[in-house]
Design a protein around this motif. Structure first.
Motif, PDB file in Angstrom:
ATOM      1  N   HIS A  48       0.864  -1.179   0.000  1.00 55.94           N
ATOM      2  CA  HIS A  48       0.000   0.000   0.000  1.00 55.94           C
ATOM      3  C   HIS A  48       0.903   1.233   0.000  1.00 55.94           C
ATOM      4  CE1 HIS A  48      -3.829   2.016   1.809  1.00 55.94           C
ATOM      5  NE2 HIS A  48      -3.584   2.361   0.578  1.00 55.94           N
ATOM      6  N   ILE A  49       0.788   2.039  -1.038  1.00 59.45           N
ATOM      7  CA  ILE A  49       1.610   3.256  -1.138  1.00 59.45           C
ATOM      8  C   ILE A  49       0.668   4.452  -1.212  1.00 59.45           C
ATOM      9  CG2 ILE A  49       3.358   4.473  -2.507  1.00 59.45           C
ATOM     10  CD1 ILE A  49       3.890   1.614  -3.820  1.00 59.45           C
ATOM     11  N   VAL A  50       0.888   5.427  -0.335  1.00 58.78           N
ATOM     12  CA  VAL A  50       0.082   6.656  -0.372  1.00 58.78           C
ATOM     13  C   VAL A  50       1.030   7.810  -0.698  1.00 58.78           C
ATOM     14  CG1 VAL A  50      -1.344   8.246   0.975  1.00 58.78           C
ATOM     15  CG2 VAL A  50      -1.568   5.776   1.327  1.00 58.78           C
ATOM     16  N   ALA A  51       0.700   8.574  -1.750  1.00 54.49           N
ATOM     17  CA  ALA A  51       1.548   9.710  -2.156  1.00 54.49           C
ATOM     18  C   ALA A  51       0.740  10.991  -2.065  1.00 54.49           C
ATOM     19  CB  ALA A  51       2.037   9.512  -3.586  1.00 54.49           C
ATOM     20  N   THR A  76      -5.317  18.966   8.854  1.00 53.00           N
ATOM     21  CA  THR A  76      -6.410  18.328   8.089  1.00 53.00           C
ATOM     22  C   THR A  76      -5.832  17.381   7.044  1.00 53.00           C
ATOM     23  OG1 THR A  76      -7.376  20.524   8.211  1.00 53.00           O
ATOM     24  CG2 THR A  76      -8.572  18.898   6.887  1.00 53.00           C
ATOM     25  N   THR A  77      -4.745  17.819   6.376  1.00 59.82           N
ATOM     26  CA  THR A  77      -4.123  16.951   5.365  1.00 59.82           C
ATOM     27  C   THR A  77      -3.576  15.699   6.032  1.00 59.82           C
ATOM     28  OG1 THR A  77      -3.426  18.935   4.217  1.00 59.82           O
ATOM     29  CG2 THR A  77      -2.406  16.890   3.524  1.00 59.82           C
ATOM     30  N   ILE A  78      -2.985  15.871   7.219  1.00 62.19           N
ATOM     31  CA  ILE A  78      -2.414  14.708   7.900  1.00 62.19           C
ATOM     32  C   ILE A  78      -3.527  13.723   8.247  1.00 62.19           C
ATOM     33  CG2 ILE A  78      -1.135  13.944   9.956  1.00 62.19           C
ATOM     34  CD1 ILE A  78       0.599  16.415   9.607  1.00 62.19           C
ATOM     35  N   GLU A  79      -4.690  14.253   8.644  1.00 59.03           N
ATOM     36  CA  GLU A  79      -5.830  13.357   8.898  1.00 59.03           C
ATOM     37  C   GLU A  79      -6.226  12.610   7.622  1.00 59.03           C
ATOM     38  OE1 GLU A  79      -8.812  15.837  10.735  1.00 59.03           O
ATOM     39  OE2 GLU A  79      -7.660  15.849  12.597  1.00 59.03           O
ATOM     40  N   ASN A  80      -6.178  13.309   6.466  1.00 54.64           N
ATOM     41  CA  ASN A  80      -6.512  12.638   5.195  1.00 54.64           C
ATOM     42  C   ASN A  80      -5.521  11.521   4.890  1.00 54.64           C
ATOM     43  OD1 ASN A  80      -8.617  14.381   4.865  1.00 54.64           O
ATOM     44  ND2 ASN A  80      -7.505  15.774   3.498  1.00 54.64           N
ATOM     45  N   GLU A 133      -6.086   3.566   5.914  1.00 51.20           N
ATOM     46  CA  GLU A 133      -7.150   2.613   6.299  1.00 51.20           C
ATOM     47  C   GLU A 133      -6.814   1.826   7.550  1.00 51.20           C
ATOM     48  OE1 GLU A 133      -7.354   0.405   2.704  1.00 51.20           O
ATOM     49  OE2 GLU A 133      -8.480   1.971   1.641  1.00 51.20           O
ATOM     50  N   GLY A 134      -6.288   2.508   8.554  1.00 52.97           N
ATOM     51  CA  GLY A 134      -6.038   1.850   9.838  1.00 52.97           C
ATOM     52  C   GLY A 134      -4.753   1.043   9.889  1.00 52.97           C
ATOM     53  N   ASN A 135      -4.013   0.968   8.770  1.00 54.61           N
ATOM     54  CA  ASN A 135      -2.753   0.210   8.773  1.00 54.61           C
ATOM     55  C   ASN A 135      -1.599   1.084   9.250  1.00 54.61           C
ATOM     56  OD1 ASN A 135      -3.885  -2.113   7.546  1.00 54.61           O
ATOM     57  ND2 ASN A 135      -3.879  -1.000   5.595  1.00 54.61           N
ATOM     58  N   ALA A 164       6.626  15.725   8.385  1.00 51.56           N
ATOM     59  CA  ALA A 164       6.947  14.309   8.140  1.00 51.56           C
ATOM     60  C   ALA A 164       7.086  13.571   9.469  1.00 51.56           C
ATOM     61  CB  ALA A 164       8.233  14.204   7.330  1.00 51.56           C
ATOM     62  N   LEU A 165       7.635  14.261  10.470  1.00 52.41           N
ATOM     63  CA  LEU A 165       7.770  13.638  11.793  1.00 52.41           C
ATOM     64  C   LEU A 165       6.393  13.422  12.430  1.00 52.41           C
ATOM     65  CD1 LEU A 165       9.707  12.659  13.968  1.00 52.41           C
ATOM     66  CD2 LEU A 165       9.979  15.005  14.748  1.00 52.41           C
ATOM     67  N   THR A 166       5.492  14.377  12.222  1.00 50.70           N
ATOM     68  CA  THR A 166       4.130  14.231  12.740  1.00 50.70           C
ATOM     69  C   THR A 166       3.446  13.017  12.111  1.00 50.70           C
ATOM     70  OG1 THR A 166       3.992  16.613  12.888  1.00 50.70           O
ATOM     71  CG2 THR A 166       1.938  15.430  13.101  1.00 50.70           C
ATOM     72  N   VAL A 167       3.581  12.903  10.777  1.00 51.02           N
ATOM     73  CA  VAL A 167       2.995  11.739  10.098  1.00 51.02           C
ATOM     74  C   VAL A 167       3.618  10.463  10.659  1.00 51.02           C
ATOM     75  CG1 VAL A 167       2.802  10.558   7.862  1.00 51.02           C
ATOM     76  CG2 VAL A 167       2.466  13.021   7.995  1.00 51.02           C
ATOM     77  N   SER A 168       4.935  10.497  10.899  1.00 54.44           N
ATOM     78  CA  SER A 168       5.618   9.311  11.427  1.00 54.44           C
ATOM     79  C   SER A 168       5.073   8.938  12.807  1.00 54.44           C
ATOM     80  CB  SER A 168       7.127   9.558  11.535  1.00 54.44           C
ATOM     81  OG  SER A 168       7.649   9.900  10.294  1.00 54.44           O
ATOM     82  N   THR A 169       4.883   9.939  13.693  1.00 55.61           N
ATOM     83  CA  THR A 169       4.417   9.601  15.051  1.00 55.61           C
ATOM     84  C   THR A 169       3.001   9.029  15.005  1.00 55.61           C
ATOM     85  OG1 THR A 169       3.636  11.848  15.463  1.00 55.61           O
ATOM     86  CG2 THR A 169       5.844  11.339  16.214  1.00 55.61           C
ATOM     87  N   GLN A 170       2.236   9.408  13.980  1.00 52.73           N
ATOM     88  CA  GLN A 170       0.866   8.905  13.862  1.00 52.73           C
ATOM     89  C   GLN A 170       0.823   7.520  13.222  1.00 52.73           C
ATOM     90  OE1 GLN A 170      -2.146  10.496  14.635  1.00 52.73           O
ATOM     91  NE2 GLN A 170      -0.953  12.083  15.657  1.00 52.73           N
ATOM     92  N   LEU A 171       1.723   7.286  12.262  1.00 49.83           N
ATOM     93  CA  LEU A 171       1.514   6.133  11.378  1.00 49.83           C
ATOM     94  C   LEU A 171       2.602   5.069  11.392  1.00 49.83           C
ATOM     95  CD1 LEU A 171       0.057   7.811   8.177  1.00 49.83           C
ATOM     96  CD2 LEU A 171      -1.089   6.186   9.656  1.00 49.83           C
ATOM     97  N   LEU A 172       3.834   5.424  11.792  1.00 46.72           N
ATOM     98  CA  LEU A 172       4.919   4.432  11.691  1.00 46.72           C
ATOM     99  C   LEU A 172       4.736   3.309  12.708  1.00 46.72           C
ATOM    100  CD1 LEU A 172       8.455   6.045  11.196  1.00 46.72           C
ATOM    101  CD2 LEU A 172       7.232   4.500   9.665  1.00 46.72           C
TER     102      LEU A 172
END
Ligand code: SAM
Length: 295
Positions: A70-73, A96-100, A106-108, A139-147
């Motif tokens: 799964h790749i999201v760009a 808002t973009t980070i939430e998108n 999809e929860g992964n 990018a760090l925020t996205v990482s703390t949410q998703l990595l």
């Protein structure tokens, strides 16, 4: 991928077109991967600041064998479709973009966050570096949410005078932080790439959505300065990105992905009806500008 005279002589600019990559940046990711084996054990990737999409093309090729990849760009600009890539559009510094992005996963959890983000540079180095650091913080925020624990972040960084503080912040979240300079990145450019491995959330740190419009980011405080190794990667005896090479075939190649919505579209479309294909339109504009003397 513009066509300044410097770009025309740049071997990686030409090789990208020959190999079907939308930008020369693809080689930077490939060379970082050669050194750090970024894609080992990776099935889910988020590619931030991804337009025109050459890093996502690399991801798509690398993960082609994985049925569940799964790749999201995402980028401020539109990205033309790439097989196996979910494409979003937005400003990554906006919560808002980070939430998108989170919803698109999809929860992964993801294994790798990439960011090749660069602002439109002004030439005022402090300002450019500050703006670029906002992209790293996003990018760090996205990482703390998703990595997932143990996951990796690879992001472009401008190595200016305050970069040490950014290294300290990254070391709070990653066991290993290394700065890489791929051989396809020009020596004359202040860009490098941080390769952060072994992600973990510090104890008691809630993964909050950092709002970079607010004066305090809510990152855990750091006091220690850290020494970060610097590694040159890629085939160092191969092509030199600062050198001019004579093309073996002396004709220009068309862009792999022409700009989707360039600022000059309106004036180009007005030149002809029905609209011409991209290349003919560009040629027509060049012809007209030769006929119209500059004021
Ligand atoms: N990695 C891309 C590739 O391989 O095709 C090239 C990325 S390009 C060097 C930098 C990108 O950062 C630009 O496409 C720009 O639109 C994007 N960018 C800059 N600021 C952004 C922001 N706040 N949100 C999303 N994208 C942004």
């Amino acid at each position: 991928m513009g066509r300044s005279s410097k770009d025309k002589r740049d071997i990686f600019y030409r090789k990208a077109k020959e190999e079907g990559f939308r930008a020369r940046s693809a080689f930077k990711l490939l060379q970082i991967d050669q050194e750090f084996r970024l894609f080992d054990g990776v099935t889910n990737v988020v590619d931030l600041c991804a337009a025109p999409g050459s890093w996502s093309q690399v991801c798509s090729q690398r993960l082609a064998e994985h049925p569940n990849a799964h790749i999201v760009a995402i980028d401020l600009n539109e990205i033309l479709p790439i097989p196996g890539v979910t494409i979003l559009r937005g400003d990554i510094t906006s919560p808002t973009t980070i939430e998108n992005i989170i919803n698109a996963c999809e929860g992964n959890k993801v294994d790798l966050v990439l960011s090749d983000g660069a602002p439109d540079v002004t030439g005022l180095h402090d300002l450019d570096q500050y703006m670029q650091q906002q992209l790293i913080l996003a990018a760090l925020t996205v990482s703390t949410q998703l990595l997932r624990p143990g996951g990796k972040l690879c992001a472009k960084i401008f190595r200016g005078k305050d970069v040490g503080f950014m290294y300290s912040q990254l070391r709070v979240f990653f066991d290993d932080v290394i700065v890489a300079k791929p051989q396809s990145s020009r020596n004359s450019s202040i860009e490098s790439f941080i390769v952060c491995q072994g992600f973990h959330l510090p104890e008691g740190y809630p993964p909050i959505l950092i709002d970079s419009t607010q004066p305090r980011y809510g990152l855990p405080p750091t006091t220690d300065s850290v020494l970060v190794p610097f590694v040159a990667c890629g085939d160092l005896s191969g092509f030199d990105s600062d050198q001019a090479y004579l093309p073996t075939h002396n004709h220009s190649l068309l862009p792999v992905a022409p700009p989707v919505d360039p600022p000059y579209r309106e004036s180009v479309v007005n030149l002809s009806s029905p609209p011409l294909p991209f290349f003919e339109r560009t040629m027509k504009i060049k012809a007209i500008s030769r006929l119209t003397p500059e004021k």
